[in-house]
Every structure is written in C-alpha cells, then in structure tokens.
Design a protein around this motif. Structure first.
Motif, mmCIF file in Angstrom:
data_model
loop_
_atom_site.group_PDB
_atom_site.id
_atom_site.type_symbol
_atom_site.label_atom_id
_atom_site.label_comp_id
_atom_site.label_asym_id
_atom_site.label_seq_id
_atom_site.Cartn_x
_atom_site.Cartn_y
_atom_site.Cartn_z
ATOM 1 N N HIS A 70 0.862 -1.476 0.306
ATOM 2 C CA HIS A 70 0.346 0.209 0.259
ATOM 3 C C HIS A 70 0.993 0.814 -0.036
ATOM 4 C CE1 HIS A 70 -3.858 2.308 0.782
ATOM 5 N NE2 HIS A 70 -3.169 3.353 1.545
ATOM 6 N N ALA A 71 0.471 2.540 -0.653
ATOM 7 C CA ALA A 71 1.366 3.310 -1.092
ATOM 8 C C ALA A 71 0.912 4.271 0.302
ATOM 9 C CB ALA A 71 0.781 4.556 -2.297
ATOM 10 N N VAL A 72 1.350 4.804 1.081
ATOM 11 C CA VAL A 72 1.679 5.935 2.155
ATOM 12 C C VAL A 72 1.960 7.552 1.174
ATOM 13 C CG1 VAL A 72 1.858 4.627 3.890
ATOM 14 C CG2 VAL A 72 3.847 5.326 3.042
ATOM 15 N N ASP A 73 3.300 7.328 0.049
ATOM 16 C CA ASP A 73 2.826 8.713 -0.308
ATOM 17 C C ASP A 73 3.646 8.852 -1.318
ATOM 18 O OD1 ASP A 73 4.157 11.625 0.248
ATOM 19 O OD2 ASP A 73 6.020 11.127 -0.187
ATOM 20 N N GLY A 74 3.151 10.043 -1.751
ATOM 21 C CA GLY A 74 3.665 9.838 -3.458
ATOM 22 C C GLY A 74 3.218 11.147 -4.283
ATOM 23 N N LYS A 75 3.776 11.061 -5.490
ATOM 24 C CA LYS A 75 3.496 12.033 -6.212
ATOM 25 C C LYS A 75 3.829 12.369 -7.951
ATOM 26 C CE LYS A 75 6.066 16.736 -8.233
ATOM 27 N NZ LYS A 75 6.851 17.487 -7.550
ATOM 28 N N ASN A 76 2.388 12.427 -8.773
ATOM 29 C CA ASN A 76 1.806 12.283 -9.912
ATOM 30 C C ASN A 76 1.852 10.803 -11.034
ATOM 31 O OD1 ASN A 76 2.355 14.845 -10.688
ATOM 32 N ND2 ASN A 76 3.993 15.044 -10.694
ATOM 33 N N ARG A 77 1.584 9.994 -9.416
ATOM 34 C CA ARG A 77 1.500 8.500 -9.653
ATOM 35 C C ARG A 77 -0.178 7.772 -9.432
ATOM 36 N NH1 ARG A 77 6.863 5.782 -9.932
ATOM 37 N NH2 ARG A 77 5.606 3.593 -9.741
ATOM 38 N N PRO A 78 -0.536 6.490 -9.721
ATOM 39 C CA PRO A 78 -1.542 6.083 -9.194
ATOM 40 C C PRO A 78 -1.011 5.726 -7.801
ATOM 41 C CG PRO A 78 -1.323 4.964 -11.313
ATOM 42 C CD PRO A 78 -0.130 5.951 -11.033
ATOM 43 N N VAL A 79 -2.366 5.570 -6.706
ATOM 44 C CA VAL A 79 -2.042 5.315 -6.070
ATOM 45 C C VAL A 79 -2.300 3.610 -5.795
ATOM 46 C CG1 VAL A 79 -3.060 4.715 -2.837
ATOM 47 C CG2 VAL A 79 -3.243 7.536 -4.580
ATOM 48 N N SER A 80 -1.250 3.102 -4.920
ATOM 49 C CA SER A 80 -0.634 1.472 -5.656
ATOM 50 C C SER A 80 -1.896 0.600 -3.965
ATOM 51 C CB SER A 80 1.008 0.941 -5.174
ATOM 52 O OG SER A 80 1.468 1.397 -5.716
ATOM 53 N N ASP A 81 -1.859 -0.506 -4.207
ATOM 54 C CA ASP A 81 -3.392 -1.072 -3.074
ATOM 55 C C ASP A 81 -3.137 -2.661 -4.337
ATOM 56 O OD1 ASP A 81 -4.678 -1.829 -1.104
ATOM 57 O OD2 ASP A 81 -6.005 -1.123 -1.552
ATOM 58 N N SER A 82 -2.478 -3.031 -3.725
ATOM 59 C CA SER A 82 -1.823 -4.646 -4.611
ATOM 60 C C SER A 82 -2.088 -5.969 -3.664
ATOM 61 C CB SER A 82 -0.860 -4.607 -5.446
ATOM 62 O OG SER A 82 0.044 -4.345 -5.195
ATOM 63 N N LEU A 83 -2.646 -6.698 -3.759
ATOM 64 C CA LEU A 83 -2.279 -7.989 -3.469
ATOM 65 C C LEU A 83 -1.342 -8.888 -4.097
ATOM 66 C CD1 LEU A 83 -2.851 -10.488 -0.790
ATOM 67 C CD2 LEU A 83 -4.705 -11.000 -3.012
ATOM 68 N N ASN A 84 -0.095 -9.337 -3.511
ATOM 69 C CA ASN A 84 1.572 -10.355 -4.288
ATOM 70 C C ASN A 84 1.251 -11.505 -3.842
ATOM 71 O OD1 ASN A 84 2.955 -7.210 -5.971
ATOM 72 N ND2 ASN A 84 1.485 -6.668 -3.523
ATOM 73 N N VAL A 85 1.783 -12.126 -4.944
ATOM 74 C CA VAL A 85 2.208 -13.624 -4.268
ATOM 75 C C VAL A 85 3.257 -14.566 -5.060
ATOM 76 C CG1 VAL A 85 -0.707 -14.405 -3.830
ATOM 77 C CG2 VAL A 85 0.717 -14.910 -6.302
ATOM 78 N N ARG A 86 4.053 -14.807 -4.498
ATOM 79 C CA ARG A 86 5.390 -15.061 -5.446
ATOM 80 C C ARG A 86 5.001 -16.552 -4.686
ATOM 81 N NH1 ARG A 86 11.586 -14.487 -2.055
ATOM 82 N NH2 ARG A 86 10.211 -16.132 -1.522
ATOM 83 N N PHE A 87 5.525 -17.736 -5.833
ATOM 84 C CA PHE A 87 5.796 -19.437 -5.846
ATOM 85 C C PHE A 87 7.363 -20.021 -6.346
ATOM 86 C CE2 PHE A 87 1.336 -18.461 -6.264
ATOM 87 C CZ PHE A 87 0.588 -19.523 -4.872
ATOM 88 N N VAL A 88 7.949 -20.135 -5.537
ATOM 89 C CA VAL A 88 9.645 -21.263 -5.737
ATOM 90 C C VAL A 88 9.387 -22.924 -5.665
ATOM 91 C CG1 VAL A 88 11.787 -20.409 -5.390
ATOM 92 C CG2 VAL A 88 9.777 -18.682 -4.701
#
Length: 290
Positions: free
Chosen positions: A269-287
């Motif tokens: 989740h983004a807490v600060d920014g400028k000239n960008r969309p506000v990030s809010d994402s679910l991320n996964v990784r399999f190895v």
C-alpha cells in the motif's frame, strides 16, 4: 534473484483518464505507473547458494492484483480517478553455478515472461497480452554463510504484445542486492537503476528512475515466516512523463515446506507519492527448485 516488470505503457494506454482524474488541466498526463519496481518480491529473494559447481535450476511464479481509484497529484494529495484493476503474472526460470576454484562466487542467467491485463471499469475498456520478455545475467558472492551480495543486469526485449505496452523500447535495469541472515531474522534489500530506451511510438525516452526495497522477516516457526517492508521509487521528468515518486509499505507471510517449495503473500500500500496512481495490491510468489 528478482526483477521488475514495466507496465508503464500499458497503464498509459488505459489509465490516461484515471491519471488526470480530478486534476484535469493542471498538468500533462504522466506515464502512469503504480507500485515500486520490486515491491512484489518476498523474503530471501537474494539468498543465493554457495558450493554448487554442478549448478541449480529454479522456477518462480510471481503475480499481483491491484485495484485503484485514486492518484497522487503534483502536490502529493490523493484525488479521485477512474476505477481500474490490474492483473500481472510473471514466470521466471533461472539457472546458476558456482566456481570450483571459489565456491563462494556464483554466476547465473534468467529469463522472465510477463502476462498482464488492465481493465478500466469506469471507461469500460480493457487490454491483455504477453509483455516484453526479460533476459538477465547476474553474479553474487557469499561474504559468509549468512551474507550474500550481488548485482544483476536485466535487458528488456521489445517483442511483446503492443496491446500491453510491448514492442516499444529496449530497457536496461541494473541493481545491487544483499541478503543477511541473523538467527531467525532475515534482511533482504536492493537498490535498482532503470535506463529506458527510446519509445518507438513516442520518439522520446522516458525518464530514468531508481528504486529501493527493504524486507525484514522473522522465522516464527519451521513453516511460517511473517515479514514487513518498505519500498521507494523516483522517476525523473522527461518529454513524456512528469517527475514522479512513491513510498510503499508491505506486510505478509512466507510459507515454507519440508520438501523445498515455498510461497509468499503480502499486501502493498502506498503511503506517499507524487504524479502516480495510489498503489494497493495483493502480491504472491511461488518458488520451486527443479
């Protein structure tokens, strides 16, 4: 090892209205991009091995799902924008070795294939396809049994689907990275520099950017490892994008198995920014070690 997938042109194609949002007319549309370069990675991303002269093979699958309906304006304020959804999957195969003469020194290559899609629910538009593949050599050195340092060189090949921003420009990405294990604690970090090539569609280069990610984890049990982190990215202004930046926080869990495969899931989740969309994402990784 890890990498980042550039969805800048894809989001520029579909989210130009979203990027303007409630600030239309105040400035030119930026090259829309949410989340920092490697904020999808998990713990131990750079915990590479020593003394494997016969080599190793690893397959990794990353993915993230992001919903957005706000952007940061030029003053860092969150303003309403179109409702969008982005889904990206990244398949990676990596093969590496260590030197017989120095088993602490390793070298490897990897190839990454991204598949992505974006839907603008407000404008009722969407696009999906295979993005530009990435090939990368990388090297590392085991300073000690619990400390790894290294560097990578990622080359983006402009042969992907134009509907998702592919086939537009070459790009070089370089990073230095580190992994440190102290008892049950682990630190994973990097600094990354991106050098975009000239856009075939726009006849201009996007601004150079740099980013950094820092993940702190704790092996609570044999099978579960919670983690938190912070990430930052800044892109210089150019003829096709405004100067922009973002700070993200993340929290998640890594799941180990007794037979080798692992999985990680976290929220960004983004807490600060400028000239960008506000990030809010679910991320996964399999190895999987092959």
């Amino acid at each position: 090892m890890s990498f980042e997938f550039d969805v800048r042109l894809l989001k520029k194609h579909l989210l130009s209205v979203a990027c303007l949002g409630g600030i239309a007319g105040m400035f030119a549309v930026p090259a829309c991009e949410a989340a920092t370069g490697r904020s999808f990675m998990g713990p131990h991303e750079y915990a590479l091995p020593a003394n494997v002269p016969d080599g190793f093979n690893v397959f990794l699958m990353y993915g993230y799902f992001e919903k957005a309906d706000q952007v940061y304006d030029g003053n860092g304020n969150e303003v309403d924008a179109d409702s969008t959804e982005t889904l990206v999957s990244l398949a990676k195969f990596s093969q590496g070795w260590t030197l017989e003469s120095n088993p602490n020194f390793g070298y490897a290559w990897e190839v990454i294939l991204p598949v992505s899609g974006v839907r603008n629910k407000t404008a009722n538009t969407s696009a999906s396809g295979v993005g530009d593949p990435v090939v990368a050599p990388y090297v590392w050195y085991k300073v000690s049994e619990n400390v790894t340092i290294g560097t990578d060189f990622l080359f983006t090949l402009p042969i992907g689907d134009g509907d998702v921003g592919g086939g537009d420009s070459w790009k070089l990405t370089n990073s230095v990275f580190i992994d440190v294990q102290v008892g049950k604690f682990d630190y994973t970090g990097d600094v990354i520099w991106n050098y975009p090539g000239e856009s075939a569609k726009l006849d201009e280069k996007a601004g150079k950017s740099w980013s950094t990610e820092h993940i702190f984890s704790y092996r609570a049990t044999e099978l579960v490892e919670p983690y938190v982190g912070v990430a930052y990215e800044h892109q210089k202004a150019s003829a096709i994008n405004l100067a922009n930046g973002e700070t993200d926080v993340l929290a998640g869990l890594m799941f180990h198995s007794r037979k080798g495969p692992s999985a990680a899931i976290h929220w960004v989740h983004a807490v600060d920014g400028k000239n960008r969309p506000v990030s809010d994402s679910l991320n996964v990784r399999f190895v999987w070690a092959l």
